[in-house]
Design an enzyme around this catalytic site. Structure first.
Site, PDB file in Angstrom:
ATOM      1  N   GLU A  89       0.827  -1.214   0.000  1.00 25.11           N
ATOM      2  CA  GLU A  89       0.000   0.000   0.000  1.00 25.11           C
ATOM      3  C   GLU A  89       0.862   1.266   0.000  1.00 25.11           C
ATOM      4  O   GLU A  89       1.709   1.435   0.879  1.00 25.11           O
ATOM      5  CB  GLU A  89      -0.906  -0.023   1.242  1.00 25.11           C
ATOM      6  CG  GLU A  89      -1.872   1.145   1.312  1.00 25.11           C
ATOM      7  CD  GLU A  89      -2.813   1.060   2.515  1.00 25.11           C
ATOM      8  OE1 GLU A  89      -3.101  -0.055   2.990  1.00 25.11           O
ATOM      9  OE2 GLU A  89      -3.250   2.117   2.981  1.00 25.11           O
ATOM     10  N   LYS A 267      -6.960  -1.130  11.830  1.00 24.33           N
ATOM     11  CA  LYS A 267      -6.331  -1.531  10.559  1.00 24.33           C
ATOM     12  C   LYS A 267      -5.130  -0.640  10.277  1.00 24.33           C
ATOM     13  O   LYS A 267      -4.078  -1.092   9.811  1.00 24.33           O
ATOM     14  CB  LYS A 267      -7.363  -1.453   9.423  1.00 24.33           C
ATOM     15  CG  LYS A 267      -6.909  -2.076   8.111  1.00 24.33           C
ATOM     16  CD  LYS A 267      -6.208  -1.105   7.192  1.00 24.33           C
ATOM     17  CE  LYS A 267      -5.855  -1.761   5.858  1.00 24.33           C
ATOM     18  NZ  LYS A 267      -5.090  -0.867   4.979  1.00 24.33           N
ATOM     19  N   ASP A 283       4.901 -14.714  11.575  1.00 24.90           N
ATOM     20  CA  ASP A 283       3.560 -15.240  11.336  1.00 24.90           C
ATOM     21  C   ASP A 283       2.595 -14.067  11.555  1.00 24.90           C
ATOM     22  O   ASP A 283       2.113 -13.835  12.666  1.00 24.90           O
ATOM     23  CB  ASP A 283       3.284 -16.382  12.319  1.00 24.90           C
ATOM     24  CG  ASP A 283       1.898 -16.982  12.149  1.00 24.90           C
ATOM     25  OD1 ASP A 283       1.057 -16.357  11.473  1.00 24.90           O
ATOM     26  OD2 ASP A 283       1.650 -18.056  12.710  1.00 24.90           O
ATOM     27  N   HIS A 381      -2.405  10.036  -1.086  1.00 26.43           N
ATOM     28  CA  HIS A 381      -2.575   8.867  -1.951  1.00 26.43           C
ATOM     29  C   HIS A 381      -2.560   9.277  -3.416  1.00 26.43           C
ATOM     30  O   HIS A 381      -1.943   8.639  -4.248  1.00 26.43           O
ATOM     31  CB  HIS A 381      -3.921   8.193  -1.667  1.00 26.43           C
ATOM     32  CG  HIS A 381      -3.844   7.128  -0.621  1.00 26.43           C
ATOM     33  ND1 HIS A 381      -3.022   6.037  -0.737  1.00 26.43           N
ATOM     34  CD2 HIS A 381      -4.479   6.978   0.547  1.00 26.43           C
ATOM     35  CE1 HIS A 381      -3.164   5.265   0.322  1.00 26.43           C
ATOM     36  NE2 HIS A 381      -4.044   5.823   1.125  1.00 26.43           N
TER      37      HIS A 381
HETATM   38  C1  MEV Z   1      -5.633   2.898   5.448  1.00 25.20           C
HETATM   39  O1  MEV Z   1      -4.847   1.797   5.068  1.00 25.20           O
HETATM   40  C2  MEV Z   1      -5.648   3.062   6.952  1.00 25.20           C
HETATM   41  C3  MEV Z   1      -6.586   4.153   7.478  1.00 25.20           C
HETATM   42  O2  MEV Z   1      -7.906   3.907   7.005  1.00 25.20           O
HETATM   43  C4  MEV Z   1      -6.561   4.067   8.985  1.00 25.20           C
HETATM   44  C5  MEV Z   1      -7.581   4.930   9.674  1.00 25.20           C
HETATM   45  O3  MEV Z   1      -8.619   5.224   9.085  1.00 25.20           O
HETATM   46  O4  MEV Z   1      -7.322   5.256  10.843  1.00 25.20           O
HETATM   47  C6  MEV Z   1      -6.181   5.515   6.999  1.00 25.20           C
END
Ligand code: MEV
Length: 437
Positions: A89, A267, A283, A381
């Site tokens: 990413e 995430k 792992d 991005h």
């Molecule tokens: C993107 O890979 C991760 C985010 O969505 C995390 C978040 O929203 O805190 C930017």
């Protein structure tokens, strides 16, 4: 020579695993009508030896290479770290490096961790009197620990080994079960092999002792006795003022209250943790599983971090998460790049590696929240996306930045636009040359 006839219609391929990498690839190439170029691309193992790859997992037919990057600027426990990250990413590495930079003025990240304790579970069923069997097993705790420790004298010699035994009575849809937890200090290993060997070894003794029946004997990935904590203070001025601090705290409060947001918040944390896990051949599924289960440990899924404003108006963040990682055994030993990653990190213990990963997770979260409460994440991005488009459209060197600039200015970040700008710039350059002749 293949000793069977492969038919393209079926996935039933007897003895596939016994074939060589080349033979397997030949079959799959036929099955999926791969071109020669595709076969060649797939059979490129990059920096992994084909024989090592073929021993690492089964049915290997090729390799896939991910970019290996490093995040810079990390100051953790008053030591500088350059952090290897492997991820597909864009923006993650840049975000980590930028956020790490702004934490330096207040001393960077501080970390701590528990001993590397993993849990092995044994499921005991067919028990009429679970509470008395629980007591009976606990009466034999030291014998059971001794049997477990006989499985790994080297680990015991290093100060690790089975340390404790806990017994729970669990009400289930299939009646009460007695669940035994073997607590093992795995030192510098991730620990799954050791723990699984130990629980398998003590299971027959538990059956004999209780007259019950053991079913599962397996590590728990809710590694809640192997916790990493990371803490950071971020100067409000580095963030652009107290208003940004407030917005970040509100963003966290939203996530803490709402599982839909908490999943995304976490995430973002895992973007950092897993990128280091991939670079060091851990792992990563175990780390993910443990992290999310830990986030739900109180019955409601919530955030792995907390963000607050301190008495000076600065931002303070804390991450608490299980990070079961190793620096010995498994792919860490066999993958040459994992060894290089550990060398770049200059870590001496699994515990130190876990703490660095925790620090990266916290910083990654800071980066995401800061972007989300200000310009949003798409701007960064899109810039990277525009760069990729410019390169794909044939821009080279300084021309890349020029193409990106024009696309962003015009708000048209598309391949056809990139091609058009590249075409115009090339034409312009050619005209300069021809007029100077
Ligand atoms: C993107 O890979 C991760 C985010 O969505 C995390 C978040 O929203 O805190 C930017």
């Amino acid at each position: 020579m293949l000793n069977f006839k492969y038919t393209m219609e079926t996935s039933r391929i007897p003895g596939f695993y016994k074939l060589s990498v080349v033979e397997r690839l030949k079959i799959i190439a036929e099955y999926a009508s791969l071109t020669n170029e595709e076969v060649e691309a797939l059979s490129n193992f990059g920096n992994l030896d084909v024989e090592v790859a073929d021993r690492m997992i089964e049915n290997v037919i090729g390799g896939i290479t991910y970019p290996f990057a490093v995040a810079v600027n990390f100051l953790i426990n008053n030591r500088d770290y350059i952090v290897p990250m492997v991820i597909e990413e864009p923006s993650v590495v840049a975000a980590a490096s930028n956020a790490a930079r702004i934490t330096r003025s207040r001393g960077g990240v501080q970390t701590s961790s528990t001993d590397p304790l993993m849990i092995g579970q044994i499921q005991l069923v067919n028990i009429k009197d679970p509470w008395s069997k629980r007591a009976l097993i606990l009466e034999h705790k030291y014998e059971l620990l001794k049997i477990a420790n006989e499985q790994d004298p080297i680990l015991v010699g290093l100060g690790g080994g089975a340390k404790d035994l806990e017994v729970r009575v669990l009400d289930t849809l299939r009646g009460p079960m007695v669940i035994i937890h073997l607590i093992v200090d795995v030192r510098d290993a991730m620990g799954a092999n050791t723990v699984n060997t130990m629980v398998e070894a003590i299971a027959p003794y538990i059956e004999e002792l209780t007259n019950g029946k053991v079913y599962l004997r397996i590590i728990s990935n809710l590694a809640d006795k192997r916790i990493v904590r990371a803490r950071v203070v971020v100067d409000k001025m580095e963030l652009g003022g107290e208003d940004i601090v407030d917005r970040i705290v509100s963003a966290w409060a939203f996530a803490a209250a709402d599982p839909y947001r908490a999943a995304t918040h976490n995430k973002g944390i895992m973007n950092g943790i897993i990128a280091v896990a991939l670079a060091t051949a851990q792992d990563h599924r175990a780390i993910e599983a443990g992290a999310h289960a830990y986030a739900a440990r109180n019955g409601k899924y919530t955030t792995l971090t907390t963000w607050e404003k301190n008495e000076n108006g600065d931002l303070v963040g804390v991450l608490e998460v299980p990070i079961p990682v190793g620096i010995v055994g498994g792919a860490i030993k066999t993958h040459p790049i994992a060894r290089i990653a550990l060398k770049i990190l200059k870590v001496k213990t699994a515990r130190e590696l876990g703490e660095i990963m925790g620090a990266v997770g916290l910083i990654q979260n800071l980066a995401a929240l800061r972007a989300l409460v200000t310009e949003g994440i798409q701007k960064g991005h899109m810039k990277l996306h525009a760069r990729n488009l410019a390169i794909m459209a044939g821009a080279k060197g300084e021309m890349i930045d020029r193409v990106v600039e024009v696309m962003i200015k015009e708000g048209k970040i598309r391949f056809d636009k990139a091609k058009e700008i590249v075409g115009k710039l090339v034409e312009y350059k050619n005209s300069l040359y021809s007029s100077s002749e």
